[in-house]
Design a protein around this motif. Structure first.
Motif, mmCIF file in Angstrom:
data_model
loop_
_atom_site.group_PDB
_atom_site.id
_atom_site.type_symbol
_atom_site.label_atom_id
_atom_site.label_comp_id
_atom_site.label_asym_id
_atom_site.label_seq_id
_atom_site.Cartn_x
_atom_site.Cartn_y
_atom_site.Cartn_z
ATOM 1 N N ARG A 191 0.832 -1.203 0.000
ATOM 2 C CA ARG A 191 0.000 0.000 0.000
ATOM 3 C C ARG A 191 0.872 1.261 0.000
ATOM 4 N NH1 ARG A 191 -2.872 -1.295 4.040
ATOM 5 N NH2 ARG A 191 -1.926 0.042 5.628
ATOM 6 N N GLU A 192 1.984 1.223 0.722
ATOM 7 C CA GLU A 192 2.890 2.371 0.790
ATOM 8 C C GLU A 192 3.527 2.653 -0.572
ATOM 9 O OE1 GLU A 192 7.010 3.758 3.066
ATOM 10 O OE2 GLU A 192 6.035 1.863 3.593
ATOM 11 N N ILE A 193 3.944 1.602 -1.290
ATOM 12 C CA ILE A 193 4.571 1.774 -2.600
ATOM 13 C C ILE A 193 3.564 2.331 -3.602
ATOM 14 C CG2 ILE A 193 5.774 0.646 -4.500
ATOM 15 C CD1 ILE A 193 7.389 0.762 -1.935
ATOM 16 N N VAL A 194 2.349 1.770 -3.606
ATOM 17 C CA VAL A 194 1.306 2.255 -4.515
ATOM 18 C C VAL A 194 0.988 3.719 -4.229
ATOM 19 C CG1 VAL A 194 -1.113 1.990 -5.202
ATOM 20 C CG2 VAL A 194 0.338 -0.034 -4.904
ATOM 21 N N SER A 195 0.926 4.070 -2.945
ATOM 22 C CA SER A 195 0.651 5.447 -2.553
ATOM 23 C C SER A 195 1.765 6.381 -3.013
ATOM 24 C CB SER A 195 0.479 5.535 -1.032
ATOM 25 O OG SER A 195 0.263 6.864 -0.625
ATOM 26 N N LEU A 196 3.010 5.917 -2.909
ATOM 27 C CA LEU A 196 4.150 6.719 -3.348
ATOM 28 C C LEU A 196 4.090 6.954 -4.863
ATOM 29 C CD1 LEU A 196 6.792 8.081 -2.479
ATOM 30 C CD2 LEU A 196 7.958 5.901 -2.870
ATOM 31 N N GLY A 197 3.677 5.934 -5.601
ATOM 32 C CA GLY A 197 3.519 6.094 -7.043
ATOM 33 C C GLY A 197 2.452 7.117 -7.379
ATOM 34 N N ARG A 198 1.407 7.146 -6.565
ATOM 35 C CA ARG A 198 0.323 8.114 -6.778
ATOM 36 C C ARG A 198 0.828 9.535 -6.507
ATOM 37 N NH1 ARG A 198 -3.200 5.723 -3.553
ATOM 38 N NH2 ARG A 198 -3.723 4.203 -5.160
ATOM 39 N N GLU A 199 1.768 9.674 -5.565
ATOM 40 C CA GLU A 199 2.299 10.990 -5.204
ATOM 41 C C GLU A 199 3.368 11.495 -6.177
ATOM 42 O OE1 GLU A 199 3.873 10.571 -1.311
ATOM 43 O OE2 GLU A 199 1.973 9.893 -0.431
ATOM 44 N N ALA A 200 3.945 10.615 -6.966
ATOM 45 C CA ALA A 200 5.052 11.001 -7.842
ATOM 46 C C ALA A 200 4.666 12.184 -8.731
ATOM 47 C CB ALA A 200 5.468 9.816 -8.714
ATOM 48 N N ASN A 201 5.539 13.172 -8.799
ATOM 49 C CA ASN A 201 5.249 14.344 -9.638
ATOM 50 C C ASN A 201 5.698 14.146 -11.080
ATOM 51 O OD1 ASN A 201 7.920 14.544 -8.351
ATOM 52 N ND2 ASN A 201 8.114 16.478 -9.438
ATOM 53 N N ILE A 202 6.540 13.138 -11.305
ATOM 54 C CA ILE A 202 6.987 12.794 -12.654
ATOM 55 C C ILE A 202 6.664 11.322 -12.904
ATOM 56 C CG2 ILE A 202 8.957 12.584 -14.221
ATOM 57 C CD1 ILE A 202 10.378 14.734 -12.530
ATOM 58 N N ALA A 203 5.993 11.030 -13.991
ATOM 59 C CA ALA A 203 5.721 9.648 -14.379
ATOM 60 C C ALA A 203 6.318 9.408 -15.760
ATOM 61 C CB ALA A 203 4.222 9.373 -14.403
ATOM 62 N N VAL A 204 7.084 8.333 -15.878
ATOM 63 C CA VAL A 204 7.715 7.966 -17.149
ATOM 64 C C VAL A 204 7.269 6.551 -17.496
ATOM 65 C CG1 VAL A 204 9.874 7.754 -18.429
ATOM 66 C CG2 VAL A 204 9.715 9.372 -16.517
ATOM 67 N N PHE A 205 6.677 6.385 -18.662
ATOM 68 C CA PHE A 205 6.118 5.068 -18.985
ATOM 69 C C PHE A 205 6.083 4.831 -20.488
ATOM 70 C CE2 PHE A 205 2.879 8.279 -18.194
ATOM 71 C CZ PHE A 205 2.181 8.297 -19.400
ATOM 72 N N GLY A 206 6.090 3.568 -20.850
ATOM 73 C CA GLY A 206 5.896 3.187 -22.233
ATOM 74 C C GLY A 206 4.415 2.977 -22.498
ATOM 75 N N ILE A 207 4.060 3.016 -23.760
ATOM 76 C CA ILE A 207 2.694 2.717 -24.169
ATOM 77 C C ILE A 207 2.718 1.371 -24.885
ATOM 78 C CG2 ILE A 207 0.776 3.399 -25.673
ATOM 79 C CD1 ILE A 207 1.528 6.290 -25.211
ATOM 80 N N GLY A 208 2.040 0.396 -24.305
ATOM 81 C CA GLY A 208 2.012 -0.930 -24.907
ATOM 82 C C GLY A 208 0.838 -1.080 -25.853
ATOM 83 N N ARG A 209 0.943 -1.970 -26.800
ATOM 84 C CA ARG A 209 -0.183 -2.265 -27.686
ATOM 85 C C ARG A 209 -0.705 -3.657 -27.383
ATOM 86 N NH1 ARG A 209 0.709 -5.252 -32.613
ATOM 87 N NH2 ARG A 209 2.820 -6.099 -32.707
ATOM 88 N N THR A 210 -1.977 -3.855 -27.582
ATOM 89 C CA THR A 210 -2.551 -5.177 -27.346
ATOM 90 C C THR A 210 -2.196 -6.082 -28.517
ATOM 91 O OG1 THR A 210 -4.609 -4.271 -28.224
ATOM 92 C CG2 THR A 210 -4.471 -4.540 -25.850
#
Length: 323
Positions: A191-210
């Motif tokens: 729960r703490e890790i998920v909450s920290l991800g929610r608080e992150a001010n920068i998100a870096v991610f790939g976009i996957g295709r189905t």
């Protein structure tokens, strides 16, 4: 066949002193073909390595077009020098690494996903000394098969680049049931890790295709019929293991309830949502993410950018005709 001393000596004469292979042959009392073989051996043994250093100029006109059409904060488009995925992802990843080097400040929390695009981007990160930076996984990265997601390696590279504290979400990203997912989320550590991800001010991610070749499918998160049903429901892509349709809406609420990590809605509230996506086959997934307002910054290549503009314009024309 050749000693390390021989390989080093011939390599230094050739690469550092600038002698020709014929001159080295005369100096060492060996044949010119032997010099060539020694140099090849030095390359194979890693005694000699090459690194091509080159600036990558972004394609300004395409960036402006995409920013205008999709109302984005920033778009960076890399030229396609060699039309092969590995070269393209390396160049786009280099631009992303440069951008993050300038963006990340003391006290930032960077949320990251995983996947092929992030694997290339992580390799291009530059070392940057910052204080109190945290890097957190936005979705679980534990595979259910022998297939490696590479999630921990990406987390480690990001943490090292920014001298940051890493936070791993060491659980499968998709569980067998919503009840199991809910039970895991009651664990204080998760729960703490998920909450920290929610608080992150920068998100870096790939976009996957189905597709059946997607990392999520290969990692064993789906049975065959489950993935068939996901495609039938119109899923075009995923971000942080959350699937959505071409209109940007979550494509399968039951699957969404079984998923551990950041929700797509959370992305809309972040200051910097940075997506990296390359390949014409990813255009529907990128368009769906645009319509869902899941990112405000895009890193891509010029071929993908042109196809994005083309498909966007086709869709707009079709909408006008239907009215």
């Amino acid at each position: 066949m050749y000693t390390q001393r021989e390989m080093i000596r011939v390599a230094k004469l050739y690469y550092e002193k600038g002698l020709t292979q014929q001159e080295i042959a005369a100096l060492e009392n060996i044949s010119r073909p032997t010099v060539s073989r020694i140099l090849d051996a030095a390359l194979q043994e890693g005694i000699v390595t090459f690194s091509i250093q080159y600036p990558i100029e972004s394609v300004d006109d395409l960036e402006d077009e995409l920013k205008k059409r999709f109302d984005l904060m920033k778009v960076i488009v890399a030229p396609v020098i060699i039309p092969e995925p590995s070269f393209i992802l390396t160049d786009v990843g280099k631009l992303l690494g440069d951008y993050l080097h300038d963006l990340v400040a003391d006290g930032d929390t960077i949320g990251i996903s995983w996947g092929n695009s992030l694997t290339y981007a992580a390799k291009q990160l530059k070392q940057l000394k910052r204080k109190n930076v945290r890097v957190v996984q936005l979705n679980g990265g534990v595979a259910t098969t022998a297939f490696s997601t590479g999630a921990m390696n990406i987390l480690d590279q990001f943490a090292k680049a920014f001298d940051a504290q890493p936070y791993a979400l060491s659980v499968p990203t998709i569980l067998d049931s919503a009840e199991i997912a809910s039970a895991l989320l009651r664990d204080s550590g998760i729960r703490e890790i998920v909450s920290l991800g929610r608080e992150a001010n920068i998100a870096v991610f790939g976009i996957g295709r189905t597709s059946y070749q997607s990392v999520l499918n290969l990692a064993g998160y789906f049975k065959q019929d489950e993935y068939d049903k996901l495609l039938q429901k119109g899923a075009v892509g995923d971000i942080c293991s959350r699937f959505y349709s071409i209109d940007g809406n979550v494509s399968d609420e039951q699957l969404n309830d079984r998923t551990i990590g950041l929700h797509l809605d959370d992305l809309r509230r972040k200051k910097h949502t940075i997506a990296i996506a390359c390949g014409e086959d990813k255009v529907p997934a990128i368009l769906g993410a645009v319509r869902g307002n899941y990112f405000n910054t895009l890193f891509t290549d010029e071929v993908t950018a042109r196809e994005l503009i083309k498909q966007h314009d086709i869709a707009k024309t079709a909408e006008v005709q239907q009215k």
